[in-house]
Design a protein around this motif. Structure first.
Motif, PDB file in Angstrom:
ATOM      1  N   ILE A  90       0.806  -1.230   0.000  1.00 19.54           N
ATOM      2  CA  ILE A  90       0.000   0.000   0.000  1.00 19.54           C
ATOM      3  C   ILE A  90       0.839   1.279   0.000  1.00 19.54           C
ATOM      4  O   ILE A  90       0.284   2.377   0.114  1.00 19.54           O
ATOM      5  CB  ILE A  90      -0.941   0.013   1.212  1.00 19.54           C
ATOM      6  CG1 ILE A  90      -0.145  -0.142   2.508  1.00 19.54           C
ATOM      7  CG2 ILE A  90      -2.008  -1.064   1.077  1.00 19.54           C
ATOM      8  CD1 ILE A  90      -0.945   0.107   3.746  1.00 19.54           C
ATOM      9  N   ASP A  91       2.156   1.151  -0.123  1.00 16.73           N
ATOM     10  CA  ASP A  91       3.018   2.334  -0.100  1.00 16.73           C
ATOM     11  C   ASP A  91       2.805   3.125   1.175  1.00 16.73           C
ATOM     12  O   ASP A  91       2.748   4.357   1.181  1.00 16.73           O
ATOM     13  CB  ASP A  91       2.761   3.216  -1.332  1.00 16.73           C
ATOM     14  CG  ASP A  91       3.830   4.298  -1.513  1.00 16.73           C
ATOM     15  OD1 ASP A  91       4.915   4.152  -0.924  1.00 16.73           O
ATOM     16  OD2 ASP A  91       3.558   5.278  -2.232  1.00 16.73           O
ATOM     17  N   GLY A  92       2.694   2.407   2.281  1.00 14.97           N
ATOM     18  CA  GLY A  92       2.516   3.007   3.597  1.00 14.97           C
ATOM     19  C   GLY A  92       2.754   1.938   4.640  1.00 14.97           C
ATOM     20  O   GLY A  92       2.731   0.740   4.321  1.00 14.97           O
ATOM     21  N   ASN A  93       2.985   2.319   5.887  1.00 14.19           N
ATOM     22  CA  ASN A  93       3.236   1.297   6.906  1.00 14.19           C
ATOM     23  C   ASN A  93       2.269   1.427   8.075  1.00 14.19           C
ATOM     24  O   ASN A  93       1.723   2.490   8.346  1.00 14.19           O
ATOM     25  CB  ASN A  93       4.695   1.324   7.369  1.00 14.19           C
ATOM     26  CG  ASN A  93       5.084   2.605   8.067  1.00 14.19           C
ATOM     27  OD1 ASN A  93       4.586   2.916   9.147  1.00 14.19           O
ATOM     28  ND2 ASN A  93       5.978   3.371   7.460  1.00 14.19           N
ATOM     29  N   GLY A  94       2.071   0.294   8.730  1.00 11.23           N
ATOM     30  CA  GLY A  94       1.188   0.232   9.884  1.00 11.23           C
ATOM     31  C   GLY A  94      -0.255   0.559   9.603  1.00 11.23           C
ATOM     32  O   GLY A  94      -0.865   1.331  10.351  1.00 11.23           O
ATOM     33  N   TYR A 110      -1.286   4.201   9.922  1.00 13.12           N
ATOM     34  CA  TYR A 110      -0.884   4.883  11.138  1.00 13.12           C
ATOM     35  C   TYR A 110       0.605   5.235  11.125  1.00 13.12           C
ATOM     36  O   TYR A 110       0.995   6.355  11.463  1.00 13.12           O
ATOM     37  CB  TYR A 110      -1.205   4.003  12.349  1.00 13.12           C
ATOM     38  CG  TYR A 110      -0.910   4.639  13.686  1.00 13.12           C
ATOM     39  CD1 TYR A 110      -1.870   5.405  14.325  1.00 13.12           C
ATOM     40  CD2 TYR A 110       0.320   4.461  14.308  1.00 13.12           C
ATOM     41  CE1 TYR A 110      -1.610   5.990  15.561  1.00 13.12           C
ATOM     42  CE2 TYR A 110       0.592   5.038  15.544  1.00 13.12           C
ATOM     43  CZ  TYR A 110      -0.371   5.803  16.163  1.00 13.12           C
ATOM     44  OH  TYR A 110      -0.105   6.381  17.377  1.00 13.12           O
ATOM     45  N   GLY A 111       1.440   4.286  10.753  1.00 16.32           N
ATOM     46  CA  GLY A 111       2.886   4.493  10.818  1.00 16.32           C
ATOM     47  C   GLY A 111       3.385   5.591   9.912  1.00 16.32           C
ATOM     48  O   GLY A 111       4.237   6.400  10.304  1.00 16.32           O
ATOM     49  N   SER A 112       2.871   5.635   8.696  1.00 16.39           N
ATOM     50  CA  SER A 112       3.330   6.627   7.724  1.00 16.39           C
ATOM     51  C   SER A 112       2.444   7.854   7.670  1.00 16.39           C
ATOM     52  O   SER A 112       2.739   8.808   6.938  1.00 16.39           O
ATOM     53  CB  SER A 112       3.417   5.995   6.328  1.00 16.39           C
ATOM     54  OG  SER A 112       2.205   5.361   5.982  1.00 16.39           O
ATOM     55  N   GLY A 113       1.342   7.867   8.410  1.00 16.31           N
ATOM     56  CA  GLY A 113       0.470   9.034   8.419  1.00 16.31           C
ATOM     57  C   GLY A 113      -0.096   9.344   7.053  1.00 16.31           C
ATOM     58  O   GLY A 113      -0.011  10.480   6.575  1.00 16.31           O
ATOM     59  N   SER A 114      -0.725   8.349   6.440  1.00 12.71           N
ATOM     60  CA  SER A 114      -1.211   8.518   5.071  1.00 12.71           C
ATOM     61  C   SER A 114      -2.461   7.692   4.836  1.00 12.71           C
ATOM     62  O   SER A 114      -2.816   6.825   5.638  1.00 12.71           O
ATOM     63  CB  SER A 114      -0.122   8.106   4.068  1.00 12.71           C
ATOM     64  OG  SER A 114       0.248   6.740   4.240  1.00 12.71           O
ATOM     65  N   VAL A 115      -3.123   7.972   3.713  1.00 10.72           N
ATOM     66  CA  VAL A 115      -4.281   7.207   3.268  1.00 10.72           C
ATOM     67  C   VAL A 115      -3.996   6.718   1.855  1.00 10.72           C
ATOM     68  O   VAL A 115      -3.550   7.488   0.998  1.00 10.72           O
ATOM     69  CB  VAL A 115      -5.555   8.071   3.282  1.00 10.72           C
ATOM     70  CG1 VAL A 115      -6.706   7.363   2.584  1.00 10.72           C
ATOM     71  CG2 VAL A 115      -5.942   8.411   4.716  1.00 10.72           C
ATOM     72  N   HIS A 150      -0.590  10.476  12.209  1.00  7.30           N
ATOM     73  CA  HIS A 150      -0.903   9.058  12.413  1.00  7.30           C
ATOM     74  C   HIS A 150      -2.349   8.814  11.995  1.00  7.30           C
ATOM     75  O   HIS A 150      -3.259   8.875  12.830  1.00  7.30           O
ATOM     76  CB  HIS A 150      -0.692   8.647  13.869  1.00  7.30           C
ATOM     77  CG  HIS A 150       0.723   8.686  14.325  1.00  7.30           C
ATOM     78  ND1 HIS A 150       1.713   7.916  13.743  1.00  7.30           N
ATOM     79  CD2 HIS A 150       1.332   9.423  15.302  1.00  7.30           C
ATOM     80  CE1 HIS A 150       2.865   8.150  14.346  1.00  7.30           C
ATOM     81  NE2 HIS A 150       2.668   9.070  15.289  1.00  7.30           N
ATOM     82  N   ALA A 151      -2.568   8.573  10.726  1.00 13.29           N
ATOM     83  CA  ALA A 151      -3.921   8.286  10.245  1.00 13.29           C
ATOM     84  C   ALA A 151      -4.410   6.994  10.886  1.00 13.29           C
ATOM     85  O   ALA A 151      -3.756   5.960  10.784  1.00 13.29           O
ATOM     86  CB  ALA A 151      -3.926   8.160   8.729  1.00 13.29           C
ATOM     87  N   HIS A 152      -5.573   7.053  11.539  1.00 14.81           N
ATOM     88  CA  HIS A 152      -6.055   5.879  12.282  1.00 14.81           C
ATOM     89  C   HIS A 152      -7.312   5.270  11.666  1.00 14.81           C
ATOM     90  O   HIS A 152      -7.624   4.106  11.922  1.00 14.81           O
ATOM     91  CB  HIS A 152      -6.325   6.245  13.736  1.00 14.81           C
ATOM     92  CG  HIS A 152      -6.035   5.129  14.698  1.00 14.81           C
ATOM     93  ND1 HIS A 152      -6.625   3.890  14.600  1.00 14.81           N
ATOM     94  CD2 HIS A 152      -5.182   5.063  15.758  1.00 14.81           C
ATOM     95  CE1 HIS A 152      -6.166   3.114  15.564  1.00 14.81           C
ATOM     96  NE2 HIS A 152      -5.292   3.794  16.269  1.00 14.81           N
TER      97      HIS A 152
END
Length: 344
Positions: A90-94, A110-115, A150-152
């Protein structure tokens, strides 16, 4: 299938495999009592902590809440999910949450702060690489937890015109459009500094949104205007009748289908809170034990509430009093490191 060709109601339960969880658990739901009976488990995906069903109920999607970050699709026609293709990075972590919207699976990382948006084919399978990533920016005053975004959570609004992403690190909710397969920022709404927003639910009539805050034990009540994608904070309600004994860490939030009640889970106190919905606010009715330890997620279906208790390793079910909204514990089923429950 049930008699007459109708599908049995099932619960799909996520868990943390790194903490001893069995992966994705499928359970049968007793419609009269809410009781769960485990049918199967599937452990091929690391840490499938959050799950979401496609609108037709035939495909289940799961995040892999790992540093690498991925999303996977499963067929759920039988008692055990079957992989519908390989996991997609997903090109993002956590990633901690996902939802299905406009032929895409959206993940909150959450880890990368992204959607991230991953396109979905007409048969429900994942089409391949992400079609877009929205990277959040910002921070908050709670130094240990808010040094960056941190996008949750990410989900569509009831109108289907917008998506909203809740960011614990920036104390804000972002309203976005999905444009050419990419999440695009429309407006960012600031909440109280240091509140640490975690999850949001919309009132069934689409006029309000309720945000549960992890870093302070509160729910922020917001007015939602779908016509122009505006979220306006109105008030905060305490999730506990008194001061917590330590860090409270509220987690899940749910709203009744008739819009009369809102429930939250609080991990540090191991309780479920019940609120009466009032105009522009919430009134705390009371709290009950969650039936285990560390309730990470809750969901409501068919007059019953379900709590995934991560540290005690079980999922509890509760009958909801239709007059007061208060849950009454009915039983539990063992699911080590349980993290979410989806009913479908």
């Amino acid at each position: 299938m049930a008699d007459g060709g109708r599908r049995r109601q099932r619960a799909f339960i996520g868990s943390f495999t790194a903490a001893g969880g069995p992966g994705i658990v499928t359970a049968e739901v007793d419609a009269s009592t809410g009781a769960l009976t485990v049918l199967s488990s599937l452990d091929g995906l690391p840490d499938p902590s959050y799950l979401a069903l496609a609108p037709d109920g035939d495909t289940l999607y799961a995040v892999s809440e790992t540093a690498a970050g991925a999303v996977a699709a499963y067929r759920v026609s039988g008692d055990k999910p079957e992989p519908a293709g390989p996991p997609v990075p997903i090109d993002g972590n956590g990633p901690t949450h996902l939802s299905v919207h406009a032929r895409h699976v959206l993940t909150a990382n959450y880890g990368s702060g992204s959607v991230t948006a991953v396109p979905v084919r007409s048969d429900g399978t994942l089409a391949g690489a992400p079609s877009g990533v929205l990277r959040h920016t910002g921070s908050g005053p709670h130094t240990p937890r808010q040094q960056g975004p941190h996008a949750h959570q990410v989900q569509p609004d009831p109108s289907g015109r917008w998506t909203v992403s809740v960011d614990l690190g920036t104390d804000s909710v972002r309203v976005c459009t999905l444009t050419d397969g990419a999440p695009v920022l429309h407006r960012e709404t600031a909440l109280r500094p240091g509140s640490g927003p975690r999850h949001l639910v919309f009132h069934p009539d689409g006029s309000y949104a309720y945000v549960v805050n992890e870093l302070t034990p509160t729910v922020t009540v917001c007015r939602w205007e779908a016509t122009d994608g505006t979220l306006k904070p109105l008030a905060e309600a305490q999730v506990l009748p008194g001061s917590p004994t330590g860090d409270a860490y509220p987690s899940g939030i749910a709203v009744s289908p008739d819009g009369r009640f809102v429930w939250t889970a609080t991990r540090g106190e191991d309780v479920l809170s019940t609120f009466a919905v009032e105009r522009d606010g919430l009134r705390l009715i009371g709290t009950v034990p969650c039936g285990g330890h560390w309730p990470r997620d809750i969901t409501v279906s068919g007059g019953f509430l379900y709590a995934a208790n991560e540290r005690s390793g079980d999922v509890s079910w509760f009958a909801v009093d239709p007059d007061t909204g208060l849950p009454r514990h009915g039983g539990s089923v063992e699911v080590p490191a349980a993290s979410c429950v989806v009913i479908g």
